[in-house]
Design a protein around this motif. Structure first.
Motif, short mmCIF file in Angstrom:
data_model
loop_
_atom_site.label_atom_id
_atom_site.label_comp_id
_atom_site.label_asym_id
_atom_site.label_seq_id
_atom_site.Cartn_x
_atom_site.Cartn_y
_atom_site.Cartn_z
N HIS A 103 0.83 -1.21 0.00
CA HIS A 103 0.00 0.00 0.00
C HIS A 103 0.86 1.24 0.00
CE1 HIS A 103 1.06 -0.51 4.24
NE2 HIS A 103 0.80 0.77 4.40
N ASP A 105 0.45 4.97 1.91
CA ASP A 105 -0.33 5.37 3.08
C ASP A 105 -1.49 6.30 2.73
OD1 ASP A 105 1.21 3.86 4.84
OD2 ASP A 105 2.62 5.50 5.23
N TRP A 251 9.90 7.71 3.91
CA TRP A 251 9.64 7.41 2.51
C TRP A 251 8.83 8.50 1.82
CZ3 TRP A 251 7.82 4.39 6.53
CH2 TRP A 251 6.45 4.24 6.68
N HIS A 258 4.65 0.16 0.21
CA HIS A 258 5.42 -0.63 1.17
C HIS A 258 4.58 -1.76 1.73
CE1 HIS A 258 3.61 2.75 3.34
NE2 HIS A 258 3.51 1.95 4.39
N ARG A 273 4.74 6.15 13.72
CA ARG A 273 4.83 6.87 12.44
C ARG A 273 4.26 8.27 12.57
NH1 ARG A 273 0.79 4.69 7.96
NH2 ARG A 273 -0.48 6.42 8.70
FE LIG Z 1 1.90 2.07 5.68
#
Ligand SMILES: [Fe+2]
Ligand SMILES: O=C(O)CCC(=O)C(=O)O
Length: 316
Positions: A103, A105, A251, A258, A273
């Motif tokens: 996916h 994000d 990223w 990812h 995150r």
């Molecule tokens: Fe993710």
């Protein structure tokens, strides 16, 4: 050894794979980095798509956020509450959070995050690595007729996908996750090929939230999604990172997908995150993404300007 050159600062980088990923050495992440270092990190991020920093154990949530602010505007998740009341999105494997599907994000909202910054707090003894794929390289790998086809398509992305269909999710975990993650159902139509606003590169914008190709029957949609996704997942276009506690990965969420490898059973694994506010994608023909649902959208990241949310968050 390669170096990312900016006018003033050079970063020491080593490539992590042939087509994506670089390890950045000798940088201590935090809110006090110089503008030159930040500019060099940004330049390296756009070139390599994912950057890895070892040995950042000193970062706590506040330091993570302070560093994130140097690269952009932090944004919360549209449906999942943060664990610190601010921007931290936690994936705790002991609570069933395992992102083992390819996916990008939060692509179920129009202005999905431009970048994500992930730090590892607790890891299994072995396994639990994460793989990133370069979606620019994936597009470049397409034969010319498929490039032309992809350029012309749009896809509908939604957070309302079939979590229960994941083979490793218990029915209870799937239902709990679903209740929070899909508390509001979003549907967004994106171009299948997004022109990256900084690099100008064409990227394939697909991944796990892409549900169907606009205007096509389900069977044709599924076949085309699988066809294009296969180019993303080609091992040549990926880098696999074996985490150590204290590692940070950043990223370019506009140029990658990812997958968090779920191969560590019931051992603990904890990562945190912060995502940075994105911008409205445009396709090759200049047509922007658009929200399809809900009709009366709530004020969440990706739908309203981040400054408005920021102001609301800090009001009392
Ligand atoms: Fe993710
Ligand atoms: O657990 C990981 O390594 C990655 C999880 C993930 O998909 C994310 O943080 O966006």
């Amino acid at each position: 050894m390669t170096t990312a050159t900016t006018a003033l600062t050079q970063l020491r980088l080593t490539p992590a794979a042939g087509r994506i990923g670089a390890i950045v050495h000798d940088v201590t992440l935090g809110g006090d980095l110089s503008a030159e270092t930040v500019a060099a990190i940004e330049a390296a991020l756009y070139e390599h798509k994912v950057l890895f920093f070892r040995g950042q154990q000193h970062l706590d949530d506040a330091g993570h956020e302070a560093f994130a602010r140097l690269l952009g505007q932090p944004v919360g998740h549209p449906t999942v509450p943060s664990v610190d009341g601010r921007y931290i999105f936690e994936l705790d494997a002991t609570k069933g959070a395992r992102a083992n599907n390819w996916h990008t994000d939060v692509t179920f909202v129009p202005s999905y995050p431009k970048a994500s910054i992930l730090r590892a707090l607790e890891l299994p003894e072995a396994g639990g690595s994460t793989v990133w794929a370069n979606t620019v390289a994936a597009y470049q790998d397409l034969p010319a007729p498929l490039k032309t086809l992809a350029d012309s398509l749009r896809a509908v992305h939604t957070n309302d996908y079939d979590y229960a269909a994941r083979p490793d999710a218990s029915p209870e975990a799937a239902e709990l996750f679903r209740r929070v993650f899909v508390s509001t159902t979003f549907k967004t139509e994106h171009p299948v090929v997004r022109v990256h606003p900084v690099t100008g590169e064409k990227t394939l914008l697909l991944g796990g939230f892409a549900q169907r190709i606009a205007g096509l029957p389900t069977a044709d949609s599924q076949a085309l999604l699988a066809l294009f996704q296969r180019y993303v997942e080609r091992l040549e276009n990926t880098v696999r990172w074996d985490w150590q506690v204290g590692d940070v990965a950043i990223w370019d969420n506009r140029a990658t997908q990812h997958y968090a490898v779920n191969d560590y059973g019931d051992q603990p694994r904890l990562v945190r995150r912060i995502t940075l506010d994105g911008d409205l994608p445009v396709g090759v023909d200049g047509t922007a993404s658009r929200l399809l649902e809900p009709a009366d959208p709530p004020a969440v990241p990706g739908l309203v300007p981040a400054e408005q949310l920021e102001a609301a968050l800090h009001q009392g």
